[in-house]
Design a protein around this motif. Structure first.
Motif, PDB file in Angstrom:
ATOM      1  N   LYS A  90       0.817  -1.212   0.000  1.00 52.02           N
ATOM      2  CA  LYS A  90       0.000   0.000   0.000  1.00 52.02           C
ATOM      3  C   LYS A  90       0.854   1.267   0.000  1.00 52.02           C
ATOM      4  CE  LYS A  90      -4.202  -1.789   0.340  1.00 52.02           C
ATOM      5  NZ  LYS A  90      -5.247  -1.547  -0.668  1.00 52.02           N
ATOM      6  N   LEU A  91       2.071   1.185  -0.523  1.00 53.04           N
ATOM      7  CA  LEU A  91       2.979   2.314  -0.387  1.00 53.04           C
ATOM      8  C   LEU A  91       2.457   3.564  -1.077  1.00 53.04           C
ATOM      9  CD1 LEU A  91       5.607   3.255   0.840  1.00 53.04           C
ATOM     10  CD2 LEU A  91       6.800   2.500  -1.211  1.00 53.04           C
ATOM     11  N   ASN A  92       1.792   3.414  -2.244  1.00 56.74           N
ATOM     12  CA  ASN A  92       1.280   4.614  -2.904  1.00 56.74           C
ATOM     13  C   ASN A  92       0.218   5.298  -2.037  1.00 56.74           C
ATOM     14  OD1 ASN A  92      -0.619   2.532  -3.341  1.00 56.74           O
ATOM     15  ND2 ASN A  92      -1.328   3.448  -5.257  1.00 56.74           N
ATOM     16  N   CYS A  93      -0.620   4.505  -1.373  1.00 55.51           N
ATOM     17  CA  CYS A  93      -1.638   5.083  -0.486  1.00 55.51           C
ATOM     18  C   CYS A  93      -0.988   5.727   0.734  1.00 55.51           C
ATOM     19  CB  CYS A  93      -2.623   4.009  -0.052  1.00 55.51           C
ATOM     20  SG  CYS A  93      -3.578   3.293  -1.401  1.00 55.51           S
ATOM     21  N   ILE A  94       0.058   5.099   1.253  1.00 53.99           N
ATOM     22  CA  ILE A  94       0.755   5.654   2.409  1.00 53.99           C
ATOM     23  C   ILE A  94       1.399   6.991   2.057  1.00 53.99           C
ATOM     24  CG2 ILE A  94       2.695   5.292   3.995  1.00 53.99           C
ATOM     25  CD1 ILE A  94       2.064   2.238   3.707  1.00 53.99           C
ATOM     26  N   LEU A  95       2.023   7.070   0.890  1.00 52.61           N
ATOM     27  CA  LEU A  95       2.645   8.327   0.461  1.00 52.61           C
ATOM     28  C   LEU A  95       1.601   9.421   0.288  1.00 52.61           C
ATOM     29  CD1 LEU A  95       5.267   6.968  -2.104  1.00 52.61           C
ATOM     30  CD2 LEU A  95       5.734   7.961   0.152  1.00 52.61           C
ATOM     31  N   ALA A  96       0.440   9.054  -0.263  1.00 52.98           N
ATOM     32  CA  ALA A  96      -0.635  10.038  -0.410  1.00 52.98           C
ATOM     33  C   ALA A  96      -1.136  10.489   0.953  1.00 52.98           C
ATOM     34  CB  ALA A  96      -1.780   9.439  -1.229  1.00 52.98           C
ATOM     35  N   CYS A  97      -1.261   9.551   1.883  1.00 57.17           N
ATOM     36  CA  CYS A  97      -1.692   9.877   3.243  1.00 57.17           C
ATOM     37  C   CYS A  97      -0.712  10.839   3.901  1.00 57.17           C
ATOM     38  CB  CYS A  97      -1.820   8.592   4.048  1.00 57.17           C
ATOM     39  SG  CYS A  97      -2.336   8.816   5.768  1.00 57.17           S
ATOM     40  N   ILE A  98       0.579  10.583   3.732  1.00 58.55           N
ATOM     41  CA  ILE A  98       1.602  11.466   4.295  1.00 58.55           C
ATOM     42  C   ILE A  98       1.468  12.868   3.723  1.00 58.55           C
ATOM     43  CG2 ILE A  98       4.086  11.929   4.344  1.00 58.55           C
ATOM     44  CD1 ILE A  98       4.481   8.855   4.492  1.00 58.55           C
TER      45      ILE A  98
END
Length: 316
Positions: free
Chosen positions: A171-179
Motif C-alpha cells: 500500500k505504499l502509494n496510499c501511504i505516500l498520499a496519506c503522508i
C-alpha cells in the motif's frame, strides 16, 4: 493533529486480547511472525477489514469472496477453505468474548521464505494467517464534524502497474498520499487516476452529490469496496440517480455534498476538499440530507447482512 475516519477511542480491553496466528491464540504482546515472512519482507499478501456488530460479522460472504479472489489473482494458496477460515474467525472472536463494537483485521501472506527474496518459489511453508480483533469504534466527534481532504499528487495506478482491485499488503502509494495529506493539514488524501480524474481516497471511497445525483468514480482505479457497493445499492433502492463516472476536482469543489465510505466508520461526510468548503445549504455544517439518508440505509443493510457468531461446537 488531524484526524480521519480511522481515528478511534482507545479501549483498555484491547491490552488483553488474544490474536490468532496460524490458528494459535496468543496474547497481544506475543503475537509475532517470522522476519522471513513474505508479508514482512515484501508486502506479499492480502487482507480484509471486517466489522463485528450485534453478535455477527457484517457482509462476511462478500469479504471472503474478495479475499479468495485476491489470493487467486496473486497465485497464493490460502490453505484453508472458506468454511475453515470463517470458523477460525469465529473461534478468535469467541475466545475474546467479542460480539459488538469490534473491528477485525484478517491478513494472509504467502508465508515464510528460505531467504529474503521476491521469488515465490523460495517460500518454504504454508500461508501465514493472522486475525487481529479489537474493540474499536470511530470517534463520534469525527463522524459528527466530518473530515477534510487534500488532493495528493500520488496517483492510483492501473492494472498494468499494480491493480488497485487487489486488497494487497503493498500500500505504499496510499501511504505516500496519506503522508502528503497529513503534511498539508488534512485528514485524508483524495487520489486521482492517471488522467487526472478523481479515483478514490487513500483508505476510503469517495462520493459527491450534485443536484440530487450521486456520483462516484468507476471501479477502474479503486478497490472493489464492499461499503461502496452497498451504498450504491442503497441509493438505487431509494430512487436516487446514481452514476459511476469520471469527474474532476472542479465537479468536487462545486458539489452540494461529499462523503467517504469504509468498513470501519461506514459513511462520513466531507466538509472541505483542498480548502474549499463543501456545503449543502449555504454553508451549513454537518452531513447533508442525501448523506444522512444513505448512512441510515447503510446501517439497515449492515443489520440485515450479519452472519451470527455460532457457539462453539460441543465435543462428545
Amino acid at each position: 493533529m488531524s484526524t480521519g475516519t480511522h481515528e478511534y477511542e482507545d479501549d483498555p480491553r484491547n491490552a488483553s486480547i488474544l490474536i490468532s496466528v496460524n490458528g494459535e491464540l496468543v496474547p497481544r504482546e506475543r503475537a509475532t511472525v517470522s522476519v522471513f515472512d513474505a508479508g514482512f519482507v515484501l508486502g506479499d499478501g492480502i487482507w480484509e477489514g471486517l466489522r463485528v456488530t450485534e453478535g455477527g460479522i457484517a457482509f462476511l460472504d462478500a469479504h471472503l469472496d474478495r479475499l479468495f479472489e485476491g489470493a487467486k489473482a496473486i497465485d497464493m494458496a490460502v490453505g484453508l477453505t472458506r468454511a475453515e477460515l470463517a470458523e477460525r474467525l469465529f473461534e478468535c472472536l469467541r475466545a475474546n468474548g467479542m460480539e459488538d463494537g469490534v473491528h477485525v483485521r484478517l491478513m494472509v501472506t504467502r508465508g515464510v521464505k528460505r531467504t529474503p527474496y521476491q521469488d515465490p518459489r523460495v517460500t518454504i511453508g504454508p500461508a501465514t494467517i493472522v486475525i487481529i480483533p479489537e474493540f474499536k469504534l470511530p470517534r463520534p466527534e469525527v463522524v459528527a464534524r466530518g473530515i477534510t481532504l487534500f488532493t495528493a499528487h500520488i496517483r492510483r495506478t492501473g492494472p498494468a502497474e499494480q491493480d488497485q482491485k487487489l486488497n494487497s499488503h503493498s500500500k505504499l502509494n496510499c501511504i505516500l498520499a496519506c503522508i502528503q495529506a497529513a503534511k498539508a493539514g488534512a485528514d485524508e488524501a483524495l487520489m486521482l487516476d492517471p488522467a487526472g480524474f478523481v479515483a478514490t481516497c487513500n483508505s476510503t471511497h469517495f462520493f459527491i452529490v450534485r443536484r440530487g445525483e450521486l456520483w462516484t468514480s468507476p471501479p477502474d482505479y479503486c478497490l472493489g469496496g464492499i461499503t461502496r457497493g452497498n451504498v450504491l445499492r442503497a441509493a438505487r433502492e431509494a430512487g436516487i440517480p446514481t452514476f459511476e463516472k469520471r469527474f474532476s476536482n472542479t465537479d468536487v469543489y462545486g458539489a452540494d455534498e461529499a462523503f467517504v465510505t469504509g468498513t470501519f466508520a461506514g459513511l462520513v461526510h466531507v466538509r472541505s476538499v483542498d480548502g474549499r468548503t463543501i456545503g449543502w445549504d449555504e454553508g451549513r455544517e454537518g452531513a447533508g440530507p442525501v448523506t444522512h439518508a444513505l448512512a441510515a440505509a447503510y446501517r439497515r443493510l449492515v443489520r440485515n447482512s450479519l452472519t451470527a457468531i455460532p457457539a462453539a461446537a460441543t465435543r462428545e
